[in-house]
Design a protein around this motif. Sequence first.
Motif, PDB file in Angstrom:
ATOM      1  N   GLU A   7       0.841  -1.195   0.000  1.00  0.00           N
ATOM      2  CA  GLU A   7       0.000   0.000   0.000  1.00  0.00           C
ATOM      3  C   GLU A   7       0.879   1.248   0.000  1.00  0.00           C
ATOM      4  O   GLU A   7       1.970   1.253   0.540  1.00  0.00           O
ATOM      5  N   ASP A   8       0.355   2.320  -0.596  1.00  0.00           N
ATOM      6  CA  ASP A   8       1.058   3.598  -0.627  1.00  0.00           C
ATOM      7  C   ASP A   8       0.346   4.587   0.294  1.00  0.00           C
ATOM      8  O   ASP A   8      -0.890   4.585   0.393  1.00  0.00           O
ATOM      9  N   LEU A   9       1.137   5.446   0.929  1.00  0.00           N
ATOM     10  CA  LEU A   9       0.587   6.460   1.832  1.00  0.00           C
ATOM     11  C   LEU A   9       0.184   7.691   1.014  1.00  0.00           C
ATOM     12  O   LEU A   9       1.022   8.322   0.390  1.00  0.00           O
ATOM     13  N   ASP A  10      -1.116   8.025   1.012  1.00  0.00           N
ATOM     14  CA  ASP A  10      -1.617   9.187   0.284  1.00  0.00           C
ATOM     15  C   ASP A  10      -1.619  10.437   1.156  1.00  0.00           C
ATOM     16  O   ASP A  10      -1.338  11.534   0.688  1.00  0.00           O
ATOM     17  N   ALA A  11      -1.998  10.283   2.426  1.00  0.00           N
ATOM     18  CA  ALA A  11      -2.093  11.425   3.335  1.00  0.00           C
ATOM     19  C   ALA A  11      -1.866  10.936   4.762  1.00  0.00           C
ATOM     20  O   ALA A  11      -2.053   9.756   5.069  1.00  0.00           O
ATOM     21  N   LEU A  12      -1.463  11.870   5.599  1.00  0.00           N
ATOM     22  CA  LEU A  12      -1.231  11.550   7.003  1.00  0.00           C
ATOM     23  C   LEU A  12      -1.753  12.711   7.838  1.00  0.00           C
ATOM     24  O   LEU A  12      -1.375  13.858   7.607  1.00  0.00           O
ATOM     25  N   ASP A  13      -2.648  12.415   8.764  1.00  0.00           N
ATOM     26  CA  ASP A  13      -3.184  13.438   9.664  1.00  0.00           C
ATOM     27  C   ASP A  13      -2.437  13.376  10.986  1.00  0.00           C
ATOM     28  O   ASP A  13      -2.343  12.308  11.595  1.00  0.00           O
TER      29      ASP A  13
END
Length: 201
Positions: free
Chosen positions: A109-115
């Motif tokens: 999986e790829d990281l699209d966004a991080l909060d």
Amino acid sequence: MKICVGAGPRGLRGFSLIELMVSLVIGLVLLLGAFQFYSALSSSYSQMRVLGDRQHALRFIVDVLSEDVRAVGRKGVVSNEPDVEGSRLVYKLIYSPSRKSSFYCGAGEDLDALDYVFDPDDGTVGVRPTCDGVVSNGGAISVIVEGIDNFQIVSSPYADVAALIRLSFLELPSEPEGAGSFRYVVANRDAVLGKVEVSTD
């Protein structure tokens, strides 16, 4: 045979009441001194432990957040205006292109966004990743640091290439005001490299 009661050899007398009282007072003074020493030592140890935990937490969040901001990419976004979810403040890191091989996501999986989520009620900072367009763990927040009084990602003088991070820990009773506050600037590598012009003179 004659038995003498209460008589003993000369010079073998017991302690008088005054001597017993004086020895008890001296013993109590020594005992109180030892208790004060132990109490001060215990308080000092406790404060050193809290400072050690704070240093560890600061080091951890600086390392993790720095790596996350640096990996945003040239077209990515580091928000400095938080979204508000109840009492929580949410700072978004949007990766463009998606971040590969992130430990926030599962294999492949790829990281699209991080909060980055700051909860002032609990004094915690946590993360909530979005992998392949889906918010991970059903939107649950993974707490990474506790004991935080304030956390902000704000505009730096170099807003297009860097973010200014402000972080304050809960103050200790004997600590001067502001001693638990830290700030640092993290540069977005790709954005900085995009600003640099290479001359071939």
